[in-house]
Design a protein around this motif. Structure first.
Motif, PDB file in Angstrom:
ATOM      1  N   GLY A   1       8.982  -7.327  -4.193  1.00 17.13           N
ATOM      2  CA  GLY A   1       8.331  -8.480  -3.579  1.00 17.13           C
ATOM      3  C   GLY A   1       7.462  -8.079  -2.409  1.00 17.13           C
ATOM      4  O   GLY A   1       6.354  -8.602  -2.229  1.00 17.13           O
ATOM      5  N   THR A   2       7.939  -7.132  -1.607  1.00 25.74           N
ATOM      6  CA  THR A   2       7.146  -6.645  -0.474  1.00 25.74           C
ATOM      7  C   THR A   2       5.860  -5.989  -0.949  1.00 25.74           C
ATOM      8  O   THR A   2       4.771  -6.237  -0.409  1.00 25.74           O
ATOM      9  CB  THR A   2       7.973  -5.642   0.346  1.00 25.74           C
ATOM     10  OG1 THR A   2       9.157  -6.286   0.839  1.00 25.74           O
ATOM     11  CG2 THR A   2       7.167  -5.106   1.521  1.00 25.74           C
ATOM     12  N   LEU A   3       5.965  -5.140  -1.987  1.00 25.76           N
ATOM     13  CA  LEU A   3       4.780  -4.468  -2.524  1.00 25.76           C
ATOM     14  C   LEU A   3       3.813  -5.479  -3.110  1.00 25.76           C
ATOM     15  O   LEU A   3       2.592  -5.374  -2.921  1.00 25.76           O
ATOM     16  CB  LEU A   3       5.193  -3.448  -3.589  1.00 25.76           C
ATOM     17  CG  LEU A   3       4.052  -2.703  -4.295  1.00 25.76           C
ATOM     18  CD1 LEU A   3       3.147  -1.993  -3.297  1.00 25.76           C
ATOM     19  CD2 LEU A   3       4.616  -1.717  -5.322  1.00 25.76           C
ATOM     20  N   LEU A   4       4.331  -6.490  -3.810  1.00 27.60           N
ATOM     21  CA  LEU A   4       3.460  -7.505  -4.412  1.00 27.60           C
ATOM     22  C   LEU A   4       2.642  -8.219  -3.337  1.00 27.60           C
ATOM     23  O   LEU A   4       1.431  -8.413  -3.480  1.00 27.60           O
ATOM     24  CB  LEU A   4       4.304  -8.503  -5.205  1.00 27.60           C
ATOM     25  CG  LEU A   4       3.583  -9.446  -6.173  1.00 27.60           C
ATOM     26  CD1 LEU A   4       4.527  -9.892  -7.276  1.00 27.60           C
ATOM     27  CD2 LEU A   4       3.035 -10.671  -5.465  1.00 27.60           C
ATOM     28  N   ALA A   5       3.280  -8.600  -2.244  1.00 26.87           N
ATOM     29  CA  ALA A   5       2.575  -9.277  -1.154  1.00 26.87           C
ATOM     30  C   ALA A   5       1.515  -8.369  -0.538  1.00 26.87           C
ATOM     31  O   ALA A   5       0.408  -8.814  -0.210  1.00 26.87           O
ATOM     32  CB  ALA A   5       3.571  -9.731  -0.090  1.00 26.87           C
ATOM     33  N   GLU A   6       1.835  -7.082  -0.398  1.00 23.24           N
ATOM     34  CA  GLU A   6       0.870  -6.135   0.171  1.00 23.24           C
ATOM     35  C   GLU A   6      -0.347  -5.981  -0.741  1.00 23.24           C
ATOM     36  O   GLU A   6      -1.494  -5.957  -0.268  1.00 23.24           O
ATOM     37  CB  GLU A   6       1.538  -4.780   0.391  1.00 23.24           C
ATOM     38  CG  GLU A   6       2.584  -4.778   1.496  1.00 23.24           C
ATOM     39  CD  GLU A   6       3.318  -3.454   1.595  1.00 23.24           C
ATOM     40  OE1 GLU A   6       3.097  -2.584   0.708  1.00 23.24           O
ATOM     41  OE2 GLU A   6       4.109  -3.281   2.528  1.00 23.24           O
ATOM     42  N   LEU A   7      -0.107  -5.879  -2.037  1.00 20.56           N
ATOM     43  CA  LEU A   7      -1.217  -5.732  -2.979  1.00 20.56           C
ATOM     44  C   LEU A   7      -2.107  -6.970  -2.975  1.00 20.56           C
ATOM     45  O   LEU A   7      -3.338  -6.868  -3.047  1.00 20.56           O
ATOM     46  CB  LEU A   7      -0.669  -5.482  -4.387  1.00 20.56           C
ATOM     47  CG  LEU A   7       0.029  -4.140  -4.626  1.00 20.56           C
ATOM     48  CD1 LEU A   7       0.685  -4.114  -6.006  1.00 20.56           C
ATOM     49  CD2 LEU A   7      -0.968  -2.987  -4.495  1.00 20.56           C
ATOM     50  N   LEU A   8      -1.500  -8.152  -2.893  1.00  8.60           N
ATOM     51  CA  LEU A   8      -2.287  -9.382  -2.860  1.00  8.60           C
ATOM     52  C   LEU A   8      -3.112  -9.477  -1.584  1.00  8.60           C
ATOM     53  O   LEU A   8      -4.282  -9.885  -1.606  1.00  8.60           O
ATOM     54  CB  LEU A   8      -1.372 -10.598  -2.990  1.00  8.60           C
ATOM     55  CG  LEU A   8      -0.848 -10.904  -4.387  1.00  8.60           C
ATOM     56  CD1 LEU A   8       0.138 -12.064  -4.341  1.00  8.60           C
ATOM     57  CD2 LEU A   8      -1.995 -11.237  -5.323  1.00  8.60           C
ATOM     58  N   GLY A   9      -2.514  -9.120  -0.454  1.00  5.13           N
ATOM     59  CA  GLY A   9      -3.253  -9.155   0.798  1.00  5.13           C
ATOM     60  C   GLY A   9      -4.470  -8.242   0.760  1.00  5.13           C
ATOM     61  O   GLY A   9      -5.537  -8.597   1.276  1.00  5.13           O
ATOM     62  N   ALA A  10      -4.324  -7.083   0.120  1.00  5.28           N
ATOM     63  CA  ALA A  10      -5.444  -6.149   0.009  1.00  5.28           C
ATOM     64  C   ALA A  10      -6.560  -6.702  -0.863  1.00  5.28           C
ATOM     65  O   ALA A  10      -7.712  -6.267  -0.762  1.00  5.28           O
ATOM     66  CB  ALA A  10      -4.954  -4.819  -0.561  1.00  5.28           C
TER      67      ALA A  10
END
Length: 316
Positions: A64-73
């Motif tokens: 979930g943390t990685l998913l949020a980071e990828l979306l923010g990018a």
């Protein structure tokens, strides 16, 4: 601004292989990791087109943390609802001829408290969205009426709502009168309980969904194009594609194209077709940017070829 709601997001891992040989060690020629889930993909496509979007997501664990980071990018604002379970990961194998094999996880079970918090988060999100798009399967723990509750609350607040789901969740959502539903051919056939052999069959099925509560029906018919049945009229369109690299997320790109073009009539259908056609020529679940679109290849008409045989279902 377009708000998306994805109750069962994922990390999508895509591997391109020459062929899928069961029982063998496969060597990928390319691989990628993308944020996944139908609403997530809609937000990614909206952001790629240069528009504001917020994705409401239940997220848990390192995935979930990685998913949020990828979306923010990728320019997507994320409103996260923290959950105890881990966000799911899905795997797609793409063969050289375009054949896809997908392995999708069921996703974490949401508790009653997490379900209520997710619903309340959608209701209280700021930004005055032009559309709220509710997309994808419901994870374990959410009742089939969950989308219907979202639609009802959104309509009370004056927002337009699109629903892209299937099965009991779609049937339940119709009772809340969403402004738009977006089934593919298989989902449309399932919703009316019979096979769809021709475009005329698809038109009749879409009209039935409107009689059950949908304001408009945008139906993806795969290689046979897309159909829009609405109060403004019935429209049919095609956008030839050659070759198909991956159709993962192409239906989501189509929905994004439809919404950012106003969400009504022939211009919105043309935008949906352009975005869907561009998406299938990109790797994995990559979403198209404006430079990928080929609007000149799109054809939209009110003169429907009703006897057109439908070749099969697709996510496109």
């Amino acid at each position: 601004m377009i708000l998306t709601v994805t109750p069962n997001p994922s990390l999508d891992r895509t591997y391109e292989v020459p062929s899928l040989d069961r029982g063998e060690v496969l060597r990928a020629t390319a691989d990628r990791v993308d944020p996944g889930g139908k609403g997530v993909n809609v937000s990614r496509a909206v952001a790629a087109a240069g528009f504001r979007t917020t994705a409401v997501l239940p997220l848990g664990g390192a995935p979930g943390t990685l998913l949020a980071e990828l979306l923010g990018a990728q320019g997507v604002d994320v409103t996260a609802v923290s959950i105890g379970g881990r966000t799911r990961s899905n795997v797609t194998l793409v063969e050289a001829d375009g054949t896809l094999t997908k392995v999708n996880s069921a996703g974490p079970t949401l508790s009653a408290a997490e379900s209520a918090l997710l619903l309340d988060t959608v209701r209280t999100c700021d930004g005055h969205p032009a559309w709220i798009a509710c997309c994808g399967t419901l994870p374990p723990g959410l009742a089939p009426r969950w989308y219907a509750d979202v639609v009802a609350r959104a309509r009370e607040a004056g927002a337009r709502v699109a629903v892209d789901t299937s099965g009991p969740a779609l049937t339940a959502a119709l009772s809340a009168r969403p402004d738009l539903v977006k089934p593919n051919a298989a989902e449309l056939a399932e919703a009316v309980g019979r096979p769809l052999a021709t475009l005329a069959d698809a038109v009749k099925a879409a009209e039935e969904l409107r009689s059950l509560g949908a304001g408009a029906v945008l139906a993806s018919l795969g290689a046979d194009g897309q159909l829009l049945v609405s109060a403004e009229g019935t429209f049919y369109g095609t956008a030839p594609v050659d070759p198909v690299r991956s159709d993962v997320g192409a239906g989501d790109a189509s929905l994004a194209g439809f919404l950012i073009a106003g969400g009504t009539g022939a211009p919105a259908l043309a935008s949906a077709l352009a975005h869907g056609a561009a998406a299938v020529q990109l790797p994995g679940s990559a979403m198209p940017s404006p430079s990928d679109l080929r609007p000149a290849a799109v054809h939209v008409t009110r003169e429907l070829p009703l006897d057109l045989p439908l070749s099969g279902s697709s996510t496109r």
